[in-house]
Design a protein around this motif. Sequence first.
Motif, mmCIF file in Angstrom:
data_model
loop_
_atom_site.group_PDB
_atom_site.id
_atom_site.type_symbol
_atom_site.label_atom_id
_atom_site.label_comp_id
_atom_site.label_asym_id
_atom_site.label_seq_id
_atom_site.Cartn_x
_atom_site.Cartn_y
_atom_site.Cartn_z
ATOM 1 N N GLU A 1 0.809 -1.218 0.000
ATOM 2 C CA GLU A 1 0.000 0.000 0.000
ATOM 3 C C GLU A 1 0.845 1.273 0.000
ATOM 4 O O GLU A 1 0.336 2.371 0.223
ATOM 5 C CB GLU A 1 -0.972 0.021 1.185
ATOM 6 N N LYS A 2 2.157 1.149 -0.321
ATOM 7 C CA LYS A 2 3.031 2.319 -0.302
ATOM 8 C C LYS A 2 3.864 2.455 -1.573
ATOM 9 O O LYS A 2 4.736 3.331 -1.649
ATOM 10 C CB LYS A 2 3.953 2.256 0.926
ATOM 11 N N MET A 3 3.602 1.619 -2.543
ATOM 12 C CA MET A 3 4.339 1.652 -3.805
ATOM 13 C C MET A 3 3.405 1.179 -4.911
ATOM 14 O O MET A 3 2.635 0.234 -4.716
ATOM 15 C CB MET A 3 5.573 0.757 -3.705
ATOM 16 N N LEU A 4 3.459 1.832 -6.062
ATOM 17 C CA LEU A 4 2.523 1.539 -7.151
ATOM 18 C C LEU A 4 3.257 1.509 -8.485
ATOM 19 O O LEU A 4 4.079 2.382 -8.771
ATOM 20 C CB LEU A 4 1.424 2.600 -7.196
ATOM 21 N N ALA A 5 2.950 0.494 -9.279
ATOM 22 C CA ALA A 5 3.447 0.414 -10.655
ATOM 23 C C ALA A 5 2.260 0.283 -11.593
ATOM 24 O O ALA A 5 1.397 -0.574 -11.388
ATOM 25 C CB ALA A 5 4.391 -0.765 -10.825
ATOM 26 N N MET A 6 2.197 1.142 -12.600
ATOM 27 C CA MET A 6 1.137 1.101 -13.608
ATOM 28 C C MET A 6 1.761 0.824 -14.980
ATOM 29 O O MET A 6 2.809 1.380 -15.312
ATOM 30 C CB MET A 6 0.378 2.435 -13.633
ATOM 31 N N PHE A 7 1.114 -0.027 -15.753
ATOM 32 C CA PHE A 7 1.593 -0.394 -17.091
ATOM 33 C C PHE A 7 0.468 -0.222 -18.096
ATOM 34 O O PHE A 7 -0.647 -0.682 -17.861
ATOM 35 C CB PHE A 7 2.055 -1.854 -17.123
ATOM 36 N N ARG A 8 0.789 0.423 -19.212
ATOM 37 C CA ARG A 8 -0.119 0.430 -20.355
ATOM 38 C C ARG A 8 0.616 -0.212 -21.518
ATOM 39 O O ARG A 8 1.665 0.266 -21.961
ATOM 40 C CB ARG A 8 -0.536 1.853 -20.733
ATOM 41 N N MET A 9 0.086 -1.332 -21.991
ATOM 42 C CA MET A 9 0.787 -2.111 -23.001
ATOM 43 C C MET A 9 0.872 -1.353 -24.319
ATOM 44 O O MET A 9 -0.109 -0.773 -24.786
ATOM 45 C CB MET A 9 0.086 -3.451 -23.219
ATOM 46 N N GLY A 10 2.078 -1.363 -24.921
ATOM 47 C CA GLY A 10 2.289 -0.697 -26.198
ATOM 48 C C GLY A 10 2.189 -1.660 -27.362
ATOM 49 O O GLY A 10 1.860 -2.842 -27.205
ATOM 50 N N GLU A 11 2.493 -1.156 -28.534
ATOM 51 C CA GLU A 11 2.466 -1.994 -29.740
ATOM 52 C C GLU A 11 3.577 -3.034 -29.694
ATOM 53 O O GLU A 11 3.401 -4.167 -30.157
ATOM 54 C CB GLU A 11 2.641 -1.109 -30.983
ATOM 55 N N GLU A 12 4.731 -2.667 -29.169
ATOM 56 C CA GLU A 12 5.881 -3.564 -29.128
ATOM 57 C C GLU A 12 5.860 -4.406 -27.849
ATOM 58 O O GLU A 12 5.265 -4.006 -26.840
ATOM 59 C CB GLU A 12 7.176 -2.752 -29.178
ATOM 60 N N PRO A 13 6.527 -5.548 -27.853
ATOM 61 C CA PRO A 13 6.623 -6.355 -26.623
ATOM 62 C C PRO A 13 7.420 -5.621 -25.557
ATOM 63 O O PRO A 13 8.263 -4.775 -25.860
ATOM 64 C CB PRO A 13 7.338 -7.626 -27.089
ATOM 65 N N ILE A 14 7.166 -5.957 -24.301
ATOM 66 C CA ILE A 14 7.854 -5.300 -23.184
ATOM 67 C C ILE A 14 9.366 -5.494 -23.284
ATOM 68 O O ILE A 14 10.139 -4.610 -22.915
ATOM 69 C CB ILE A 14 7.338 -5.842 -21.838
ATOM 70 N N SER A 15 9.788 -6.633 -23.794
ATOM 71 C CA SER A 15 11.224 -6.911 -23.875
ATOM 72 C C SER A 15 11.959 -5.930 -24.777
ATOM 73 O O SER A 15 13.197 -5.847 -24.741
ATOM 74 C CB SER A 15 11.470 -8.345 -24.346
ATOM 75 N N ASN A 16 11.247 -5.169 -25.597
ATOM 76 C CA ASN A 16 11.870 -4.124 -26.408
ATOM 77 C C ASN A 16 12.149 -2.859 -25.603
ATOM 78 O O ASN A 16 12.745 -1.912 -26.107
ATOM 79 C CB ASN A 16 10.981 -3.758 -27.605
ATOM 80 N N GLY A 17 11.686 -2.837 -24.364
ATOM 81 C CA GLY A 17 11.911 -1.675 -23.517
ATOM 82 C C GLY A 17 10.634 -0.901 -23.254
ATOM 83 O O GLY A 17 9.643 -1.025 -23.982
ATOM 84 N N MET A 18 10.664 -0.112 -22.187
ATOM 85 C CA MET A 18 9.499 0.668 -21.767
ATOM 86 C C MET A 18 9.885 2.137 -21.627
ATOM 87 O O MET A 18 11.060 2.475 -21.510
ATOM 88 C CB MET A 18 9.010 0.158 -20.398
ATOM 89 N N ASN A 19 8.879 2.992 -21.651
ATOM 90 C CA ASN A 19 9.051 4.400 -21.287
ATOM 91 C C ASN A 19 8.480 4.576 -19.891
ATOM 92 O O ASN A 19 7.286 4.353 -19.673
ATOM 93 C CB ASN A 19 8.330 5.313 -22.281
ATOM 94 N N ILE A 20 9.326 4.974 -18.962
ATOM 95 C CA ILE A 20 8.976 4.941 -17.544
ATOM 96 C C ILE A 20 9.015 6.344 -16.946
ATOM 97 O O ILE A 20 9.988 7.085 -17.151
ATOM 98 C CB ILE A 20 9.947 4.042 -16.759
ATOM 99 N N LEU A 21 7.970 6.686 -16.212
ATOM 100 C CA LEU A 21 7.964 7.865 -15.349
ATOM 101 C C LEU A 21 8.062 7.370 -13.910
ATOM 102 O O LEU A 21 7.205 6.617 -13.455
ATOM 103 C CB LEU A 21 6.680 8.678 -15.527
ATOM 104 N N GLY A 22 9.103 7.767 -13.196
ATOM 105 C CA GLY A 22 9.290 7.303 -11.828
ATOM 106 C C GLY A 22 9.410 8.452 -10.859
ATOM 107 O O GLY A 22 10.248 9.351 -11.043
ATOM 108 N N ALA A 23 8.572 8.476 -9.833
ATOM 109 C CA ALA A 23 8.596 9.544 -8.833
ATOM 110 C C ALA A 23 8.422 8.935 -7.446
ATOM 111 O O ALA A 23 7.942 7.812 -7.311
ATOM 112 C CB ALA A 23 7.485 10.558 -9.106
#
Length: 465
Positions: free
Chosen positions: A76-98
């Motif tokens: 309840e103190k950390m959150l990760a959100m993912f929206r799947m893109g056209e490419e597979p995750i193994s190609n890399g992600m664009n991440i906003l981290g705060a």
Amino acid sequence: MENKNIWNTYGEAELKELDAISEKYKSCLDMGKTERECVSVAVDMAKAAGYREINEVLAEGKPLKEGDKVYAVCMEKMLAMFRMGEEPISNGMNILGAHIDSPRIDVKQYPLYENEGFAYLDTHYYGGIKKYQWVTGPLSLHGVVAKKDGTRVQVSIGEKESDPVFVITDLLVHLAGDQMGKKASEVIEGEKLDLLIGNRPIEQAEGLDKEDKDAVKANVLKLLKESYDIAEEDFCSAELEIVPAGKARDCGLDRSMILAYGQDDRVCAFTSLFAMIDVEHTKRTSCCLLVDKEEIGSVGATGMHSRFFENKVAELIALNEGESELKVRRAMERSRMLSSDVSAAYDPMFAEAFEKRSSAFFTKGLSFNKFTGSRGKNGSNDANAEFLADIRRIMDDENVAYQFAELGKVDVGGGGTIAYIMANYGMEVIDSGVAVLSMHAPYEISSKADVYEAVKGYRAFLKRA
């Protein structure tokens, strides 16, 4: 290179959106004064936007497709959100981290005591604070009490107009000659930050004489039992945080700024959240990562040093591409991240601490820090020039106002973020955020224009990086 004040560049439609974002941001600050509250606010917004809890998705066992949205919560103190893109995750992600933790004062595990007719809670401050700033102002109490029977009690006292508030006392100036001669770091000692919570003794009819030693403490315990069904021993399994009472407010006659507690780093956390929810149809998988414990080194199960985010990436890759440690490593290494954290705004009242040419300014847009750290860049991620060039292109193409800055003069101080931790995977990372005045004080100040540009910049990064 001189950046212009961006207020006069906005048309009517942009000003309307700016005001809407500012009001939403202030509302989030009011509802999210602790890490748990921030996660709760973010999860509610994510669900409303169509995000599903990751365990529910994994239980179905069906691969995710482009556009699918999932989220995962840690303690309840950390959150990760993912929206799947056209490419597979193994190609890399664009991440906003705060990070969503802020400097504050915590309640100890054996806190309640009475001294000369006053009831107090014993405390331990959290993060880098100027202790003298936390005395005499109205304070509220937020958190959770976990009981042995498995139930939990949510606590929030001091935010409603009808609530009482609390205070940490200070010595009157007439008797403060010795105190005023001390260094600022010693004016208020950590063990003197105890919270005043009561002064009225329990009634005789309740079994204690009004003059008995712990009659005030007994009355506090009676009130806690009546209102929350909390006993003294329940403090041992509680997480209670002391924060400034009151709502986020417009600042200035022109209402151009926001004054509120916890803008380091919730100004970047909530703007990242807004951007994540707004953006659709991305080529790469988009992520928004809100973490705890940055103010004390990003340690623990809910800090960025934990494996929580990596584990969730592994779960999603296993679901979509088959279990593969190598693909998880590739996904992390090929990702790009904005470490969304605040920058120190140039303050003309303390100009001696800043190198003006390399400072972040109000109303100049989203601030990028190629490196943070202290003095000789100690403890810093230092972003690659090629990544900076891509960032410049993206921001210019999307008409985002931005600036580059450092954190004060080279030998004056410094600070750190979560950037270096994610850079350990080999991914491209740069710090970016909103310039803030009075950082780490009980009340911090941001520019509404910079908040707006942060949302625009984070949207652009998710779409284009």
